[in-house]
Write a protein that holds these residues in place. Structure first.
Motif, PDB file in Angstrom:
ATOM      1  N   HIS A 196       0.832  -1.208   0.000  1.00  0.00           N
ATOM      2  CA  HIS A 196       0.000   0.000   0.000  1.00  0.00           C
ATOM      3  C   HIS A 196       0.864   1.255   0.000  1.00  0.00           C
ATOM      4  O   HIS A 196       0.524   2.250  -0.657  1.00  0.00           O
ATOM      5  CB  HIS A 196      -0.924  -0.007   1.213  1.00  0.00           C
ATOM      6  N   GLU A 205       1.996   1.655  -3.549  1.00  0.00           N
ATOM      7  CA  GLU A 205       0.902   1.987  -4.461  1.00  0.00           C
ATOM      8  C   GLU A 205       0.405   3.419  -4.270  1.00  0.00           C
ATOM      9  O   GLU A 205       0.145   4.127  -5.237  1.00  0.00           O
ATOM     10  CB  GLU A 205      -0.255   1.008  -4.262  1.00  0.00           C
ATOM     11  N   GLN A 206       0.293   3.833  -3.009  1.00  0.00           N
ATOM     12  CA  GLN A 206      -0.275   5.155  -2.737  1.00  0.00           C
ATOM     13  C   GLN A 206       0.746   6.259  -2.926  1.00  0.00           C
ATOM     14  O   GLN A 206       0.393   7.371  -3.326  1.00  0.00           O
ATOM     15  CB  GLN A 206      -0.846   5.184  -1.321  1.00  0.00           C
ATOM     16  N   TYR A 258       8.248  -4.112  -7.400  1.00  0.00           N
ATOM     17  CA  TYR A 258       6.796  -4.270  -7.522  1.00  0.00           C
ATOM     18  C   TYR A 258       6.144  -3.049  -8.163  1.00  0.00           C
ATOM     19  O   TYR A 258       5.274  -3.179  -9.025  1.00  0.00           O
ATOM     20  CB  TYR A 258       6.186  -4.506  -6.148  1.00  0.00           C
ATOM     21  N   GLY A 277       3.951  -4.230 -11.036  1.00  0.00           N
ATOM     22  CA  GLY A 277       2.630  -4.598 -10.553  1.00  0.00           C
ATOM     23  C   GLY A 277       2.512  -6.053 -10.167  1.00  0.00           C
ATOM     24  O   GLY A 277       1.412  -6.546  -9.910  1.00  0.00           O
ATOM     25  N   ARG A 278       3.635  -6.746 -10.092  1.00  0.00           N
ATOM     26  CA  ARG A 278       3.625  -8.182  -9.782  1.00  0.00           C
ATOM     27  C   ARG A 278       4.361  -8.437  -8.469  1.00  0.00           C
ATOM     28  O   ARG A 278       5.548  -8.116  -8.344  1.00  0.00           O
ATOM     29  CB  ARG A 278       4.272  -8.974 -10.916  1.00  0.00           C
ATOM     30  N   ARG A 326      -6.751  -6.945  -2.078  1.00  0.00           N
ATOM     31  CA  ARG A 326      -6.663  -5.657  -1.385  1.00  0.00           C
ATOM     32  C   ARG A 326      -5.595  -4.754  -1.997  1.00  0.00           C
ATOM     33  O   ARG A 326      -5.354  -3.652  -1.493  1.00  0.00           O
ATOM     34  CB  ARG A 326      -6.354  -5.895   0.098  1.00  0.00           C
ATOM     35  N   THR A 327      -4.948  -5.212  -3.047  1.00  0.00           N
ATOM     36  CA  THR A 327      -3.894  -4.439  -3.690  1.00  0.00           C
ATOM     37  C   THR A 327      -4.234  -4.230  -5.167  1.00  0.00           C
ATOM     38  O   THR A 327      -5.230  -4.756  -5.673  1.00  0.00           O
ATOM     39  CB  THR A 327      -2.536  -5.159  -3.579  1.00  0.00           C
ATOM     40  N   ARG A 328      -3.375  -3.492  -5.852  1.00  0.00           N
ATOM     41  CA  ARG A 328      -3.545  -3.277  -7.288  1.00  0.00           C
ATOM     42  C   ARG A 328      -2.698  -4.251  -8.103  1.00  0.00           C
ATOM     43  O   ARG A 328      -2.479  -4.039  -9.303  1.00  0.00           O
ATOM     44  CB  ARG A 328      -3.148  -1.845  -7.647  1.00  0.00           C
ATOM     45  N   SER A 329      -2.231  -5.296  -7.495  1.00  0.00           N
ATOM     46  CA  SER A 329      -1.342  -6.235  -8.164  1.00  0.00           C
ATOM     47  C   SER A 329      -2.060  -6.975  -9.289  1.00  0.00           C
ATOM     48  O   SER A 329      -3.262  -7.271  -9.201  1.00  0.00           O
ATOM     49  CB  SER A 329      -0.802  -7.246  -7.142  1.00  0.00           C
ATOM     50  N   THR A 330      -1.307  -7.285 -10.315  1.00  0.00           N
ATOM     51  CA  THR A 330      -1.826  -8.101 -11.416  1.00  0.00           C
ATOM     52  C   THR A 330      -1.407  -9.566 -11.261  1.00  0.00           C
ATOM     53  O   THR A 330      -1.617 -10.355 -12.185  1.00  0.00           O
ATOM     54  CB  THR A 330      -1.296  -7.568 -12.761  1.00  0.00           C
TER      55      THR A 330
END
Length: 473
Positions: free
Chosen positions: A56, A59-60, A80, A84-85, A366-370
């Motif tokens: 987080h 990401e933020q 990451y 995004g992984r 809960r994350t933006r992960s692909t």
């Protein structure tokens, strides 16, 4: 008179092993294969709440802070944040663990310490829980491996009074993970600086340049993204203060009266009035006692219905710390020492909780992960690793506990001080400081905090085996 030929075993140990690449490639390849298979089975790795926090923060990229160090933030951000992984940082961390393990074990093999190498490979590097921790998006495994890898290179350099290219490269690789991954890692900067006094010539300048470069990078990184690493003193203080408030049948911890009718015994409160005032203004004391645990402070902080003592204002935190060391500790010294022993043994006997291998399924949404949970669906491989982990877990008090590391640390400390062996002290003193700090300040009986002592035999077993040998020229 002709000199007696040196025995073959003794001769093998005096070979300069840093140029032998075959053992390194073989051992490193075996470790990479095992760790790679583990990651395929548990894709994208083991994720916990600490993993959510750092993801987080990346990401933020705003005011939110995970409580991790700035080095850990930028490492995850590079691996990451750009892909995004989640599997990217996990795979890189596992590979780094394999490289550092391979370096130490290959050196032992090339130096003729074949049994030491095989024992370290099987019982440390290949250990099921070591593999699992290496595949967890927590800093603990790479911190433990990096710290021991750094100390190994410093021990070797001080023992030889020389540092070759391989050692310099490993110091450059391991130093940031040992020193900057966790706040308590700063103690490992001291042996790196001390080694400068024992390494002459060009190697000294190169080692100094590596240390200065990493320190400069971390200073710049902290200015760009100020970290808010978790404190050590306040969690211990509030954890122990609440423990002091827990009722005891033989001893009321609110006020102490040895004999109520004895005029020679002073009625003295066990907890200072200022402490009680701070706690009562935040939550009812009964709530804090209800959510206390002898070995963990987590329920006091993270439970949504609990007292959430992490939310106290800074002024109240300072009051609790001041009153603890001024008054409360000295009125509960036996309880404090008993609590410290409980927390430490909970960790040392591997009784603490461990991240579940399936928890990533709750983290990824809960994350933006692909990343895809269990992307390769190799169920047979997964069951095999889980079976090995469970078998090992049943014997964790023997196979997991860091008693061998503690015993070797005691030997190195005593021998180093008695004989003034700088090479041993460069390893023993910082690890002894780590052990003492964990014992005195830890607020949770987490096994992962003692993981460096599980890895430590890879550094000190070669020192023990070569204690009668003259260092290689």
């Amino acid at each position: 008179m002709a000199a007696r030929p040196m025995p073959a075993a003794r001769a093998a140990r005096t070979v300069r092993p840093h140029g032998a690449w075959a053992p390194f490639l073989v051992i490193g390849g075996a470790l990479a294969a095992l760790y790679g298979l583990w990651l395929l089975a548990f894709w994208p790795g083991i994720l916990g709440e600490d993993s959510v926090a750092i993801l987080h923060e990346v990401e933020q990229d705003g005011p939110f802070r995970s409580g991790k160090t700035v080095f850990w933030y930028y490492l995850v951000r590079c691996l990451y944040g750009t892909t995004g992984r989640v599997e990217m940082p996990v795979a890189v961390l596992m590979l780094l663990c394999a490289v550092v393990f391979a370096r130490m074990l290959a050196w032992c093999w090339s130096a003729g310490l074949r049994k030491t190498c095989l024992a370290g490979l099987v019982f440390v590097a290949f250990a099921p829980h070591m593999t699992a921790f290496a595949g967890t998006l927590y800093p603990d495994a790479i911190f433990a491996v990096g710290a021991c890898g750094l100390l190994f290179e410093l021990w070797l350099a001080v023992r030889r009074r020389h540092m070759g290219g391989a050692s310099l490269a490993m110091v450059a690789l391991t130093l940031p993970f040992a020193v900057f991954t966790r706040p308590n890692g700063l103690v490992f900067l001291l042996p790196a600086l001390a080694a400068l006094a024992f390494v002459p010539g060009r190697a000294r300048w190169m080692l100094g340049a590596v240390i200065a470069l990493w320190c400069a990078l971390m200073a710049a990184a902290h200015r760009a993204h100020p970290s808010q690493a978790q404190e050590a003193v306040y969690p211990m203080v509030v954890f122990e203060t609440v423990n002091f408030l827990r009722p005891h049948a033989m001893n009321d911890l609110w006020t102490r009266f040895a004999h109520m009718n004895d005029p020679w015994v002073l009625a003295e409160p066990g907890i200072s009035a200022a402490t009680l005032d701070v706690l009562r203004r935040h939550r009812p004391v009964e709530s804090m006692v209800a959510y206390s645990d002898p070995a963990y402070w987590d329920m006091l902080v993270f439970h949504p219905d609990g007292p959430q003592v992490g939310g106290l204002p800074e002024a109240d935190r300072r009051t609790l710390v001041r009153e603890f060391f001024r008054y409360n500790l000295w009125h509960h010294l036996p309880e404090f020492l008993g609590s410290r022993m409980t927390v430490f043994l909970t960790a040392a006997l591997a009784q603490g909780g461990f991240p579940a291998v399936t928890y990533a399924a709750h983290v990824l949404p809960r994350t933006r992960s692909t990343s895809t949970y269990r992307r390769f669906d190799v169920q047979e491989l997964e069951r095999g690793f889980i079976a090995a982990q469970q078998l090992s877990y049943h014997w964790r008090w023997l196979l997991w506990t860091p008693w061998a590391g503690f015993a070797l640390l005691a030997w190195a400390l005593v021998r180093g001080l008695r004989r003034r062996e700088a090479a041993l002290l460069i390893v023993a003193l910082p690890m002894a400081l780590q052990c003492g700090a964990i014992f005195l300040l830890s607020s949770a009986g987490e096994y992962r905090y003692l993981l460096p002592f599980f890895v430590l035999p890879l550094v000190l077993l070669p020192a023990l085996a070569l204690r009668h040998e003259a260092p290689a020229p």
